[in-house]
Design a protein around this motif. Structure first.
Motif, mmCIF file in Angstrom:
data_model
loop_
_atom_site.group_PDB
_atom_site.id
_atom_site.type_symbol
_atom_site.label_atom_id
_atom_site.label_comp_id
_atom_site.label_asym_id
_atom_site.label_seq_id
_atom_site.Cartn_x
_atom_site.Cartn_y
_atom_site.Cartn_z
ATOM 1 N N UNK A 47 64.273 38.287 -41.462
ATOM 2 C CA UNK A 47 63.792 39.516 -40.847
ATOM 3 C C UNK A 47 63.105 39.213 -39.523
ATOM 4 N N UNK A 48 63.362 40.019 -38.545
ATOM 5 C CA UNK A 48 62.578 39.845 -37.321
ATOM 6 C C UNK A 48 62.212 41.204 -36.737
ATOM 7 N N UNK A 51 59.336 44.460 -31.853
ATOM 8 C CA UNK A 51 58.249 45.124 -31.135
ATOM 9 C C UNK A 51 58.752 46.083 -30.074
ATOM 10 N N UNK A 63 69.890 34.580 -32.186
ATOM 11 C CA UNK A 63 69.393 33.475 -32.999
ATOM 12 C C UNK A 63 70.024 33.498 -34.383
ATOM 13 N N UNK A 67 72.089 30.580 -36.204
ATOM 14 C CA UNK A 67 71.732 30.152 -37.563
ATOM 15 C C UNK A 67 72.866 30.393 -38.543
ATOM 16 N N UNK B 301 58.767 33.048 -29.324
ATOM 17 C CA UNK B 301 59.653 34.090 -29.851
ATOM 18 C C UNK B 301 60.734 33.476 -30.748
ATOM 19 N N UNK B 305 61.642 34.048 -34.778
ATOM 20 C CA UNK B 305 62.905 34.469 -35.401
ATOM 21 C C UNK B 305 63.393 33.432 -36.401
ATOM 22 N N UNK B 306 63.141 32.165 -36.112
ATOM 23 C CA UNK B 306 63.574 31.154 -37.065
ATOM 24 C C UNK B 306 62.751 31.220 -38.335
ATOM 25 N N UNK B 307 61.501 31.551 -38.201
ATOM 26 C CA UNK B 307 60.647 31.679 -39.379
ATOM 27 C C UNK B 307 61.276 32.721 -40.303
ATOM 28 N N UNK B 315 54.192 39.057 -37.515
ATOM 29 C CA UNK B 315 54.840 38.601 -36.289
ATOM 30 C C UNK B 315 53.832 38.606 -35.148
ATOM 31 N N UNK B 319 52.261 35.395 -33.228
ATOM 32 C CA UNK B 319 52.407 35.215 -31.780
ATOM 33 C C UNK B 319 51.041 34.953 -31.162
ATOM 34 N N UNK C 139 47.512 41.063 -28.560
ATOM 35 C CA UNK C 139 48.740 40.946 -29.341
ATOM 36 C C UNK C 139 48.413 40.828 -30.827
#
Ligand SMILES: Nc1ncnc2c1ncn2[C@@H]1O[C@H](COP(=O)(O)OP(=O)(O)OP(=O)(O)O)[C@@H](O)[C@H]1O
Ligand SMILES: Nc1ncnc2c1ncn2[C@@H]1O[C@H](COP(=O)(O)OP(=O)(O)OP(=O)(O)O)[C@@H](O)[C@H]1O
Ligand SMILES: [Mg+2]
Ligand SMILES: [Mg+2]
Lengths: 302, 338, 349, 508
Positions: A47-48, A51, A63, A67, B301, B305-307, B315, B319, C139
């Motif tokens: 999941x990403x 924002x 990405x 992957x 960033x 996404x890899x996480x 997120x 960051x 952030x």
């Protein structure tokens, strides 16, 4: 063809999901539904959160391609501008599912299917209710509109659908229309000003419940009764909105369901298995009147 | 008392050699520290995530951030003079919007549109520079107004996003430069050319040196007979141009024009410049630092996404934490060494 | 007359008056204030009520900017404070209890104080550039707020809590009273004690201030703490106004408005001299501008253009350089030709 | 010498600032091949006249001619292009750039627009060597002491081949050797036909180098004279419009012998105090009522030594004792808490807060030591400020003016006043009389003597050796960042002997 299912393809399906962000409660419910459904379906979810930035979504998708996930799903921030990265996915043999919003690419081979609501239809439904409500009453109906974030797809579409329907009868007049950024605070602020500037307001159309809820506070502060003195129609049907509908403060809500997780997982499995699926899958959505809301409220999840 | 007695001014040449060496080291130290930390971050990513060490991942960072890099280059000029440019994100969006509407709705040829939007960007920057210089309006405010103006113009053109289907644009978007199984986009190439060109300008031309002088002390620069006004206006023009070019790259990347593109980009650009070691008060910093800054942001960033299992709020928190860790380490390293 | 014209606040005031009169032209009842349900009601009251949170945030920002810094994290602090308070209240059985609300408010303010302390620590003790130091919290803080609310909107029904942002006291909006009190405190602290002088010295010339024996580190930390607290109170107001906490959107972009208010008020971003009255005026102008946009029916598509024009006009009106150039040309037919290389930099003797 | 046609004439120049008439119908002319001294008290309008000439300020009325043609420069750039090269009073260089760049910025050696760095550095080193300055030209200018910066500014100005060279107090923090070097160069330029405007408050220098003198007072022209026809006394008279006698008096005063003062524990004592790379460990004891002078060449480490005593820099070696007890200075605020004051040589970057008013600048240190919660009552502030505005003759005497609008010398007095009102036990004065006119300088010297008599300990640093000798009981000599010796200031100590020690001869 989707031959290339690399990575950990032996047992679990890996899905990369690029979410828009967490800009609203609706969106959070959407995310949650997808996460839970993935767990239930035994799909590994990557999941990403972008924002609210298309760039970030593209980065995430790219990405996922490196992957080598089995399937990519995402809710586009906007309709345009996905061709390049989708082509990369296609070249890598990874199927793509769109959720929630469409992309406007003429090349429909870039994605397998699109599941989600149609914002234009939502706007139309709101307009149709209004038409029915004022059927047979000839006097002009003064409408104020609280728009979503300027330029955002739901705002554009809900406005368009609504305008299309009420445009057929000249008695409906949108006397003021301003953005409330989809938030309660802004909804209240703008409604405050509308109430002072407009001598007579009959109907409020808000692009989501939150702005409607904010506006209700403003209407009450002005000593008027929401739902009676000013009729209110909104979109979304989140819990707080349903409560207000049940309480009679809102008159009508068009549902825009965030709970498309299970449907999405089904589609994903089919797609990965190579089955053909429909190009467009509509989410099951409805509309609510006060009675329906009272009935639905107890088991409303979000 | 042992007296060497060979100097008149109080410093021996031998004594000056060592400090000179130390001095040079000290000056590049923050940048070197940043580079080392960046490598460390990459290393950690490669250890922790499968597929992270793939060179393509690094190249993707460049592909995804080419437009940011170009914008940050312009921002570096502005910040080096002690100014700030908040309008960059909006100018980027405006550029995509104008390009899209001219190409798609008016059917203008790309050969006209491309130079035109670059010109518009530069002119926009020039105008802000003039307001800042002649009317002595704080850069923050002048460029904030510029930001409102540019975004506002986007919406006036259209609130919808406009897809770009023009042949040249799609070719630029989809053509890849391949080498040994890896690829980068043409935008990366353009961005690198911009970086090199800008680095050259800063280090080897009069304009570049005037930028540093004005940033160091505008009063002194003025009294030294440097063209302060011209330099100031020039940096905003450069920034406007870079934003427009960044916008073009973004429109290659997205193949669309949209008023909500690149929101918050100004902060990313400023952050990249400042992380790269440039002082916001002006007069000190290197373009190479800015490149590193952009890479740091891009790498963060990528790690996110890899996480791959972070909720939306985690997120953001992560960051922030990575950014904090990076900056604190950077600070600690350069402090230890000086 | 010329003295009046030269007063720092003349031009902002003139613009404010102009905006209000513009509204009057569109809405005849704009200036009318009625007593309704025991409280004052009218557009002007609305403007004041809406300005209250911005005034608070801008006050904190003024002090931080005066020390030569900037605080981008105020929006996040606003969100966190509201989220903390609402979460705390929503967990209690009796949401109407005053003590529950007081505790929640205390918790939120403590949180904001700690966040301010963190910013101050990064800037003053570690020596990180303020914009980047506060960017971290900007952030991450938004994420923390969402973490607290679980990404949802926490709705509460607590009348004591409602009072803060939406209630009235002695016919006046309570939030306005809070803003007045905090402003008074800020004025007292900076002008009745030596704090103002010390802050201006630190912002004006940090090296010289250090050598004069000023403990600038403490001062800077306090400035960020004050800013955090102000943002916290503003966060309570904003969430109380709609009886809910929205971790995603509360205080979004308020830092820009706050900085704008400070600058319109005549405080230079480089630090040094600051004007609290100017800041308050600046905040009111910004909110008046917003209200004007809603009332006179500017479409959302052109809102930003309208804002841009007003900001530009405001700045040009305030700029002595602009007035000199325009008026000088009228008075002297033959001025000493101002060319690109003739900026009127202040040059010390 | 001045013959033929004037290269520069300024007629009927007027310039006012809000509330101040800085120049009131001033005429000025300059001939090729002459050194023309521009004289006047602090605030007389010298710098303003120069800035009007070079286009920094636009004059209200008047007329200027360069080389026979009327000119009005839009800015320093235009003036420079027309052949006027200027060193302004406050050193206006960019401390963030390297020494070499500061010398050549704006006229770097280039090939097809490409700056040739090695050539630039070579040339810079070469030019500086001609002024007897051997420093690393690629180091940032800010790393160097004020005096060196001043030399760099001069080097830059004289390298621009111009018709007119303007030097506004170029010698204010230079030692005798550097001054001599500068004069040598000036004479050479004069030979080549350059016209030079020279501003200074050192009368000796005026008589040594100048051919002609123009005197300003309160923004008005008093007159133009040939140097040979105007006696020193007359010159002072014309500058201040009266007689001056304090100077001579001071010299006569006998000083109590060091032994008489150095009884009991010293107020402040440095024991092996040092800092790596800036000053080697040194011993120094300063007693109540004692004035200790520091002597040394440019960059010899006097400022560095003083800064350690104040905690402005952190010592990494040795210890500091106050009243015999070791203290750790965690920064200037600890030093002020121990009643130590330090008046920096660099008034612009380390001294004044330019935006603040004269009053605010003066009370700053006192207020800082009292803490924020105990503001000095306004009445008391006014009292204190008024007293020192009178005593130091700060002009204009309006404490509510922003300090940045004051003339250089008056700014210096403000800085001095800041520390005097704190009534410290040890006052460190680093070049306190920089840019201060003769009258005020005498006043300040008198004050120092008075304060020392009242029990204050004073550390006095000045590039002017005579001044050091006139005031101090004891002189510590620095060389190559090391304290080499301490000399007792008995009757037979004179400048020559100190110079000999400084230059590395046998310690006396
Ligand atoms: N920018 C300014 N704004 C207002 N007043 C100024 C400004 N610059 C100079 N003045 C005033 O003009 C007068 C002349 O100042 P000027 O700097 O020319 O003196 P000066 O002769 O150079 O003195 P000094 O020997 O101290 O350098 C002073 O009264 C000063 O206060
Ligand atoms: N020749 C030199 N080369 C490089 N740096 C120098 C040189 N001379 C002095 N400096 C630097 O200048 C700074 C100031 O030296 P310092 O102020 O102690 O000298 P000073 O005796 O006070 O002489 P000055 O009369 O120049 O003030 C120091 O940081 C030193 O490193
Ligand atoms: Mg002067
Ligand atoms: Mg010194």
């Amino acid at each position: 063809g989707d031959s290339g299912a690399g990575g950990g393809s032996d047992d679990k399906i890996v899905m990369g999901f690029a979410q828009v962000g967490a800009e609203s409660g609706w969106r959070t419910a959407n995310t949650k539904s997808i996460q839970e459904a993935a767990k239930a379906a035994g799909i590994e979810l990557k999941f990403s959160d972008a924002q609210q930035k298309q760039e970030n979504q593209i980065k995430a998708i790219r990405s996922y391609i490196t992957q080598r996930v089995d399937v990519i799903a995402f809710s586009p921030v906007v309709e345009s501008g996905w061709d390049t990265v989708l082509k990369e996915a296609k070249d890598a043999g990874i199927p793509v599912i769109l959720t929630d919003r469409a992309v406007d690419s003429p090349d429909t081979s870039l994605y397998k299917t699109f599941i989600g609501s149609d914002f234009i239809i939502e706007g139309e439904r709101a307009g149709e209710w209004l038409k029915k409500e004022y059927e047979g009453k000839p006097e002009t109906v003064n409408i104020v509109e609280l728009q979503g974030t300027t330029g955002a797809a739901p705002a554009n579409d809900r406005k368009e659908g609504f305008a299309k329907v009420i445009g057929t009868e000249p008695k409906f007049k949108v006397i003021a229309s301003q953005t409330g950024d989809f938030t309660r605070a802004k909804g209240k602020e703008v409604m405050d000003a509308f109430l002072k500037a407009q001598p007579k307001i009959d109907v409020l159309y808000a692009h989501n419940d939150d702005m409607g809820l904010g506006a209700i506070e403003a209407i009450e502060a002005a000593g008027k009764k929401p739902g009676v003195d000013i009729k209110i129609v909104t979109v979304d049907a989140v819990k707080d909105g349903m409560q207000a509908l049940a309480d009679g403060k809102i008159n009508y809500i068009v549902e825009c369901s965030p709970l498309l997780g299970p449907q999405l997982m089904d589609l994903a499995k089919k797609v990965v298995a190579g089955e053909t699926v429909e190009q467009r899958v509509l989410t099951e959505e409805t509309t609510f009147t006060q009675e329906q809301a009272k009935a639905a409220l107890p088991n409303r999840q979000y | 008392m042992i007296d060497l007695g060979e100097t008149k001014t109080g410093t021996s040449t031998a004594g000056a050699a060592l400090p000179r060496l130390l001095d040079a080291r000290r000056r590049y130290l923050p940048v070197l520290a940043t580079l080392a930390l960046l490598a460390l971050m990459y290393g950690l990513g490669a250890v922790n995530y499968e597929g992270f060490s793939d060179t393509q991942v690094l190249l993707n960072v460049l592909i995804d951030n080419a437009f940011l890099l170009v914008v940050a280059v312009g921002m570096t000029f502005v910040i080096l003079t002690g100014g700030i440019d908040l309008s960059v994100g909006a100018v980027v969006a405006l550029t995509t919007m104008i390009s899209a509407s001219l190409l798609e709705q008016r059917g203008w040829p790309p050969g006209v549109v491309l130079p035109l939007v670059l010109l518009i960007g530069a002119a926009f920057g020039f105008a802000m520079g003039c307001v800042i210089h002649f009317f002595e309006i704080q850069p923050f405010i002048a460029t904030l107004a510029g930001m409102f103006l540019a975004r506002g113009l986007c919406y006036v053109i259209s609130t919808d996003s406009i897809p770009i289907t023009d042949g040249f644009w799609t070719t630029m978007a989809q053509s890849k430069l391949r080498a040994g199984g890896f690829f980068v986009s043409t935008s990366v190439l353009i961005a690198l050319v911009v970086v090199l060109g800008a680095a050259y300008v800063l280090a080897y031309t009069r304009l570049g040196r005037d930028v540093y002088a004005v940033g160091g002390s505008p009063q002194s620069a003025l009294l030294m007979g440097l063209p302060v006004g011209r330099t100031r206006i020039a940096v905003y023009t450069i920034s406007g141009f870079c934003s427009a070019l960044g916008g073009v790259l973004l429109s290659f990347y997205m193949l669309s024009g949209y008023g909500l593109h690149a929101t918050g980009l100004e902060l990313d650009a400023i952050a990249a410049v400042v992380i790269g070691g440039t002082l916001l008060t002006g007069g000190s910093g290197y373009l190479f630092g800015t490149v590193l800054g952009v890479l740091v942001l891009g790498l963060i960033q990528t790690i996110i996404t890899f996480q791959g299992n972070l909720s939306s709020w985690w997120t953001k928190i992560v960051i922030g934490v990575l950014l904090a860790a990076f900056i604190l380490l950077q600070r600690a390293v350069s402090r230890r060494a000086s | 007359m010329t003295n009046l014209l030269r007063h720092r606040l003349f031009w902002p005031l003139a613009i404010l008056a102009l905006l209000l009169l513009g509204n009057l032209a569109f809405t005849p009842g704009f200036f009318s204030i009625q007593l309704r349900d025991g409280h004052l009601y009218g557009s002007l009251i609305d403007i004041l009520r809406l300005s209250a949170p911005l005034v608070l945030v801008a006050l904190g920002m003024t002090v931080v900017i005066a020390t030569g810094g900037i605080d981008l994290s105020v929006g996040a602090v606003v969100a966190i404070a509201g989220a903390l308070a609402c979460l705390r209240i929503s967990e209690q059985d009796n949401q109407q209890s005053v003590s529950v609300v007081l505790l929640a408010v205390g918790l939120a303010l403590l949180g904001s104080l700690l966040l301010g302390l963190w910013n101050g620590f990064l800037v003053a003790a570690v020596g990180i550039q303020p914009i980047i130091a506060t960017l971290i919290l900007m952030v991450a803080g938004r994420g923390i707020a969402q973490l607290i609310t679980g990404g949802q909107i926490i709705t509460i029904t607590s009348d004591p809590y409602r009072l803060i942002g939406a209630g009235y006291w002695l016919t006046l909006p309570f939030s306005v009273l809070i803003a007045v009190v905090v402003t008074a405190i800020a004025v007292t602290l900076t002008r009745r004690t030596a704090l103002g002088l010390l802050i201006e010295a630190v912002g004006g010339n940090p090296r010289a201030s250090r050598l004069a024996g000023i403990r600038s580190r403490r001062l800077i930390v306090s400035a960020y703490v004050f800013c955090g607290l102000c943002a916290g109170v503003a966060g309570l107001m904003i969430s109380s106004n709609v009886s809910s906490a929205d971790g995603n959107n509360a205080g979004l972009l308020i830092e820009l408005d706050a900085i704008l208010a400070v600058v319109i008020g005549g405080t230079a971003l480089a630090g040094g001299r600051f004007s609290i009255a100017g800041t308050v005026l600046g905040a009111v102008i910004i909110k008046t501008l917003d209200t004007t946009i809603y009332t006179i029916g500017i479409t959302p598509e052109t809102t930003l253009l309208f804002k841009a024009v007003v900001v530009i006009v405001l700045c040009l009106a305030q700029s002595p350089a602009f007035r000199n150039r325009v008026f000088a040309r009228r008075r002297h037919p033959d001025p000493p030709a101002p060319t690109a290389s003739a900026p009127k930099l202040e040059v010390p003797a | 010498m001045a013959t033929g046609r004037a290269i520069l004439t300024m007629t009927d120049i007027g310039k006012h600032f809000p509330g101040v008439v800085a120049l009131d119908h001033v005429d000025f002319r300059l001939f090729p091949g002459e050194v023309h001294a521009l004289m006047g008290e602090n605030g007389a309008g010298k710098s303003t006249l120069i800035k009007v000439l070079t286009g920094v300020y636009q004059h209200d009325h008047g007329h200027m001619e360069l080389d026979g043609g009327p000119v009005a420069f839009a800015g320093p750039l235009a003036a420079q292009q027309a052949g006027i090269s200027t060193v302004y009073q406050e050193i206006n260089l960019c401390t963030n750039l390297s020494v070499a760049e500061n010398m050549f910025i704006g006229r770097e050696p280039r090939r097809f627009g490409h700056i040739r760095w090695s050539e630039l550095r070579r040339r810079a080193a070469d030019r500086l060597r001609r002024l007897d300055l051997d420093i690393d030209v690629s180091s940032p200018l800010g790393a160097h002491s004020l005096a060196i910066q001043q030399m760099v500014a001069i080097a830059r100005a004289i390298d621009i081949s111009a018709k007119v060279l303007i030097l506004d107090e170029p010698t204010s923090s230079l030692d005798a050797a550097e001054v001599a070097q500068l004069f040598r160069v000036m004479r050479q330029l004069k030979e080549e036909g350059m016209a030079i405007i020279f501003v200074t408050h050192f009368l000796d220098q005026v008589y040594e180098i100048s051919d002609r003198i123009t005197v300003l007072r309160n923004g008005r022209l008093i007159g133009e004279y040939r140097t040979t026809e105007l006696s020193q006394l007359d010159l002072v008279g014309k500058m201040i419009g009266g007689e001056l006698a304090v100077l001579e008096q001071l010299d006569e005063q006998p000083k109590p012998p060091v032994a008489a003062i150095e009884q009991g524990a010293p107020v402040v004592q440095a024991r092996e105090l040092g800092r790596n790379g800036s000053i080697e460990p040194y011993h120094l004891a300063i007693h109540q009522g004692e004035v200790v002078g520091l002597a040394g060449l440019l960059g010899s480490g006097r400022t560095e030594a003083a800064r350690l005593l104040f905690g402005a820099d952190r010592a990494d070696h040795g210890e500091l004792l106050v009243d015999g007890k070791p203290v750790v200075l965690r920064g200037p605020h600890t030093a002020t808490a121990h009643h130590i004051g330090f008046c920096s040589e660099n008034r612009r970057t380390e001294g004044l807060v330019e935006e603040l008013t004269v009053r605010e600048n003066i009370v700053l240190a006192l207020q800082a030591s009292r803490g924020w919660s105990r503001p000095i009552p306004r009445r008391r502030q006014d009292e204190l400020v008024d007293r020192y505005v009178q005593a130091l003759r700060i002009r204009p005497a309006d404490p509510e003016l922003p300090v940045r609008t004051l003339s250089g010398g008056n700014q210096q007095k403000v800085l001095l006043a800041r520390w005097l009102i704190t009534e410290p036990r040890l006052l460190i004065l680093d070049e306190p009389t920089r840019g201060i006119d003769v009258g005020a300088k005498a006043e300040i010297q008198r004050l120092v003597v008075e304060l020392a008599d009242g029990g204050m300990a004073v550390l006095f640093i000045s590039a002017e050796l005579e001044e050091v000798l006139r005031l101090s009981h004891k002189v510590a000599v620095f060389r190559d960042r090391r304290l080499v010796t301490e000399l007792e200031n008995t009757g037979d100590l004179d400048a020559d002997r100190v110079m000999a020690v400084i230059a590395g001869g046998a310690p006396a």
